[in-house]
Write a protein that holds these residues in place. Structure first.
Motif, PDB file in Angstrom:
ATOM      1  N   GLU A 186       0.855  -1.099   0.050  1.00 34.49           N
ATOM      2  CA  GLU A 186      -0.017   0.003   0.155  1.00 34.49           C
ATOM      3  C   GLU A 186       0.943   1.101  -0.040  1.00 34.49           C
ATOM      4  O   GLU A 186       1.715   1.332   0.794  1.00 34.49           O
ATOM      5  CB  GLU A 186      -0.967   0.076   1.278  1.00 34.49           C
ATOM      6  N   TYR A 187       0.948   1.903  -1.102  1.00 36.17           N
ATOM      7  CA  TYR A 187       1.606   3.370  -1.082  1.00 36.17           C
ATOM      8  C   TYR A 187       1.398   4.168  -0.011  1.00 36.17           C
ATOM      9  O   TYR A 187       0.061   4.295   0.181  1.00 36.17           O
ATOM     10  CB  TYR A 187       1.268   3.689  -2.399  1.00 36.17           C
ATOM     11  N   ALA A 188       2.364   4.842   0.688  1.00 33.77           N
ATOM     12  CA  ALA A 188       2.131   5.835   1.512  1.00 33.77           C
ATOM     13  C   ALA A 188       1.492   7.170   0.828  1.00 33.77           C
ATOM     14  O   ALA A 188       0.807   7.754   1.651  1.00 33.77           O
ATOM     15  CB  ALA A 188       3.425   6.163   2.411  1.00 33.77           C
ATOM     16  N   ASP A 189       1.844   7.230  -0.477  1.00 38.33           N
ATOM     17  CA  ASP A 189       1.174   8.307  -1.366  1.00 38.33           C
ATOM     18  C   ASP A 189       0.745   7.746  -2.555  1.00 38.33           C
ATOM     19  O   ASP A 189       1.382   6.930  -3.085  1.00 38.33           O
ATOM     20  CB  ASP A 189       2.132   9.457  -1.691  1.00 38.33           C
ATOM     21  N   PRO A 190      -0.716   8.013  -2.688  1.00 34.46           N
ATOM     22  CA  PRO A 190      -1.037   7.285  -3.960  1.00 34.46           C
ATOM     23  C   PRO A 190      -0.468   7.626  -5.282  1.00 34.46           C
ATOM     24  O   PRO A 190      -0.909   7.185  -6.339  1.00 34.46           O
ATOM     25  CB  PRO A 190      -2.676   7.552  -3.914  1.00 34.46           C
ATOM     26  N   HIS A 191       0.052   8.703  -5.380  1.00 36.79           N
ATOM     27  CA  HIS A 191       0.542   9.318  -6.664  1.00 36.79           C
ATOM     28  C   HIS A 191       1.990   8.598  -6.779  1.00 36.79           C
ATOM     29  O   HIS A 191       3.153   9.481  -6.930  1.00 36.79           O
ATOM     30  CB  HIS A 191       0.714  10.960  -6.584  1.00 36.79           C
ATOM     31  N   SER A 192       2.089   7.408  -6.746  1.00 38.31           N
ATOM     32  CA  SER A 192       3.159   6.672  -6.850  1.00 38.31           C
ATOM     33  C   SER A 192       3.042   5.682  -8.059  1.00 38.31           C
ATOM     34  O   SER A 192       2.339   5.210  -8.241  1.00 38.31           O
ATOM     35  CB  SER A 192       3.866   5.827  -5.544  1.00 38.31           C
ATOM     36  N   ALA A 193       4.361   5.179  -8.491  1.00 39.06           N
ATOM     37  CA  ALA A 193       4.358   4.377  -9.687  1.00 39.06           C
ATOM     38  C   ALA A 193       5.713   3.692  -9.575  1.00 39.06           C
ATOM     39  O   ALA A 193       6.923   4.240  -9.333  1.00 39.06           O
ATOM     40  CB  ALA A 193       4.351   5.072 -11.132  1.00 39.06           C
ATOM     41  N   GLN A 194       5.845   2.384  -9.956  1.00 44.38           N
ATOM     42  CA  GLN A 194       6.940   1.605  -9.974  1.00 44.38           C
ATOM     43  C   GLN A 194       7.229   1.271 -11.504  1.00 44.38           C
ATOM     44  O   GLN A 194       6.102   0.531 -12.159  1.00 44.38           O
ATOM     45  CB  GLN A 194       7.026   0.439  -9.152  1.00 44.38           C
ATOM     46  N   ILE A 195       8.172   1.525 -12.052  1.00 44.50           N
ATOM     47  CA  ILE A 195       8.668   0.884 -13.439  1.00 44.50           C
ATOM     48  C   ILE A 195       9.607  -0.099 -13.440  1.00 44.50           C
ATOM     49  O   ILE A 195      10.630   0.172 -13.012  1.00 44.50           O
ATOM     50  CB  ILE A 195       8.962   2.017 -14.520  1.00 44.50           C
ATOM     51  N   GLY A 196       9.308  -1.373 -13.783  1.00 41.92           N
ATOM     52  CA  GLY A 196      10.405  -2.360 -13.749  1.00 41.92           C
ATOM     53  C   GLY A 196      10.982  -2.544 -15.216  1.00 41.92           C
ATOM     54  O   GLY A 196      10.210  -2.519 -16.015  1.00 41.92           O
ATOM     55  N   VAL A 197      12.195  -2.607 -15.238  1.00 41.87           N
ATOM     56  CA  VAL A 197      12.979  -3.031 -16.472  1.00 41.87           C
ATOM     57  C   VAL A 197      13.007  -4.619 -16.523  1.00 41.87           C
ATOM     58  O   VAL A 197      13.801  -5.298 -15.621  1.00 41.87           O
ATOM     59  CB  VAL A 197      14.459  -2.565 -16.302  1.00 41.87           C
ATOM     60  N   ASP A 198      12.432  -5.043 -17.449  1.00 42.50           N
ATOM     61  CA  ASP A 198      12.272  -6.481 -17.551  1.00 42.50           C
ATOM     62  C   ASP A 198      13.316  -6.781 -18.646  1.00 42.50           C
ATOM     63  O   ASP A 198      13.502  -6.477 -19.629  1.00 42.50           O
ATOM     64  CB  ASP A 198      10.890  -6.976 -18.531  1.00 42.50           C
ATOM     65  N   ILE A 199      14.204  -7.847 -18.054  1.00 38.30           N
ATOM     66  CA  ILE A 199      15.415  -8.379 -19.053  1.00 38.30           C
ATOM     67  C   ILE A 199      15.534  -9.916 -18.860  1.00 38.30           C
ATOM     68  O   ILE A 199      15.089 -10.421 -17.737  1.00 38.30           O
ATOM     69  CB  ILE A 199      16.695  -7.771 -18.452  1.00 38.30           C
ATOM     70  N   ASP A 200      15.582 -10.658 -19.799  1.00 40.48           N
ATOM     71  CA  ASP A 200      15.840 -12.187 -19.763  1.00 40.48           C
ATOM     72  C   ASP A 200      17.011 -12.578 -19.138  1.00 40.48           C
ATOM     73  O   ASP A 200      18.054 -11.794 -18.901  1.00 40.48           O
ATOM     74  CB  ASP A 200      15.790 -12.882 -21.229  1.00 40.48           C
ATOM     75  N   ARG A 201      17.005 -13.651 -18.319  1.00 40.03           N
ATOM     76  CA  ARG A 201      18.156 -13.980 -17.381  1.00 40.03           C
ATOM     77  C   ARG A 201      19.578 -14.241 -18.413  1.00 40.03           C
ATOM     78  O   ARG A 201      20.601 -13.958 -17.699  1.00 40.03           O
ATOM     79  CB  ARG A 201      17.836 -15.366 -17.036  1.00 40.03           C
ATOM     80  N   PRO A 202      19.496 -14.976 -19.481  1.00 41.49           N
ATOM     81  CA  PRO A 202      20.632 -14.972 -20.306  1.00 41.49           C
ATOM     82  C   PRO A 202      21.534 -13.769 -20.557  1.00 41.49           C
ATOM     83  O   PRO A 202      22.675 -13.566 -20.370  1.00 41.49           O
ATOM     84  CB  PRO A 202      20.359 -15.848 -21.438  1.00 41.49           C
ATOM     85  N   THR A 203      20.725 -12.759 -20.929  1.00 39.62           N
ATOM     86  CA  THR A 203      21.285 -11.324 -21.346  1.00 39.62           C
ATOM     87  C   THR A 203      21.721 -10.717 -20.199  1.00 39.62           C
ATOM     88  O   THR A 203      22.846 -10.115 -19.857  1.00 39.62           O
ATOM     89  CB  THR A 203      20.273 -10.337 -21.929  1.00 39.62           C
ATOM     90  N   LEU A 204      20.818 -10.827 -18.875  1.00 40.49           N
ATOM     91  CA  LEU A 204      21.386 -10.240 -17.659  1.00 40.49           C
ATOM     92  C   LEU A 204      22.526 -10.987 -17.004  1.00 40.49           C
ATOM     93  O   LEU A 204      23.573 -10.133 -16.556  1.00 40.49           O
ATOM     94  CB  LEU A 204      20.334 -10.564 -16.720  1.00 40.49           C
TER      95      LEU A 204
END
Length: 306
Positions: A186-204
């Protein structure tokens, strides 16, 4: 941009070496924002090469906060970091600037974004557990934690004696699992966003090898030598950093240079998997492929505007 309470809080999350830094700079430029470090080790002065700290010349003129604020002797806790970061975020938003959080410490990010009240401490319990840590090592205490709180043991690296001690302390003084005190979704402030950087395991995995090789080529050993002279070994937090502990073991004659490099790669890969697992459990994260041609546009579209 005029000050507004609805200025968003943006966190760029994902595994180490996935490309979070570049995206954080792009978003700060696009949103009129500033970067807030959420990496537990980049707060330490002099820990540059081994933490992949972005040199000032490469920050595109964007102000960065919570970098280089402590000496390697200073301890740091999640509770302290929460206070520092929230103060910075409040100031930025009051000035109409968008805080863009980025860093590898998943718990720090959650503690900043979410409703999270920290359980108390007991100095006597903490000192007893720290004495045990010094005597028997982190692996023994980690097994004890696995017995009383398997979920916490799964989340905490065996090498991270400081967090193992904290988890055992919380279990002892509250009578509840350490995981019960972790932040709720639960965000402490609703004006929050999380952007996840999706990367495959071999490349990572390949990127991690390249990053570690570059760190050693850029002078990680010399950096650790210098920091040991400044008290790194006595620092409860800084001394646990991946790469630094392996190189310190090399300098003590316990590992060859190649063994230290390989162990750093293995530890970083294990850490990256834990990071990814942690963030994947959060349904609020918007995941976007690291190589998506529209990465920045899609990230901006996922951020609340009101």
């Amino acid at each position: 941009m005029p000050p507004t309470p609805s200025t968003p809080i943006v966190a760029v999350v994902g595994a180490t070496a996935s490309g979070k830094t570049g995206l954080s700079l792009d978003l700060a430029e696009r949103l009129g924002g500033e970067v807030v470090n959420t990496d537990a080790m980049q707060v330490y002065r002099g820990m540059d090469v081994g933490t992949a700290k972005l040199p000032e010349a490469e920050r595109r003129g964007i102000p960065h906060h919570l970098l280089d604020t402590l000496s390697v002797r200073d301890p740091a806790t999640v509770a302290e970091f929460q206070g520092w970061a929230r103060a910075v975020i409040t100031d930025l938003r009051a000035g109409g600037r968008t805080p863009v959080l980025v860093g590898g410490s998943a718990l720090y990010t959650r503690a900043i974004l979410d409703r999270f009240e920290f359980p108390g401490t007991d100095d006597a319990v903490r000192r007893r557990l720290e004495a045990e840590l010094d005597e028997v090592g982190p692996a023994v205490l980690h097994e004890r934690l696995r017995t009383v709180d398997p979920e916490a043991a799964e989340r905490i690296l065996v090498e991270n004696g400081r967090r193992i001690v904290r988890a055992l302390e919380v279990v002892e003084i509250t009578g509840r699992p350490f995981t019960a005190s972790l932040p709720t979704l639960e965000y402490a402030d609703p004006h929050s966003a999380q952007i996840g950087v999706d990367i495959d395991r071999p490349t990572l995995d390949a990127r991690i090898v390249q990053r570690v090789d570059l760190m050693f080529a850029q002078g990680l050993v010399a950096e650790v030598e210098r920091l040991l002279a400044e008290g790194l070994a006595e620092g409860r937090t800084a001394s646990t950093a991946i790469g630094y502990r392996e190189v310190a073991a090399h300098l003590r004659g316990e590992l060859s240079l190649e063994e230290a490099r390989e162990r750093t790669v293995v530890a970083t890969r294990r850490f990256a998997r834990r990071q990814d697992s942690w963030f994947r459990k959060d349904p609020r994260v918007t995941w976007i492929r690291f190589d998506d041609a529209d990465l920045v546009d899609k990230a901006v579209a996922a951020i609340p505007t009101t």
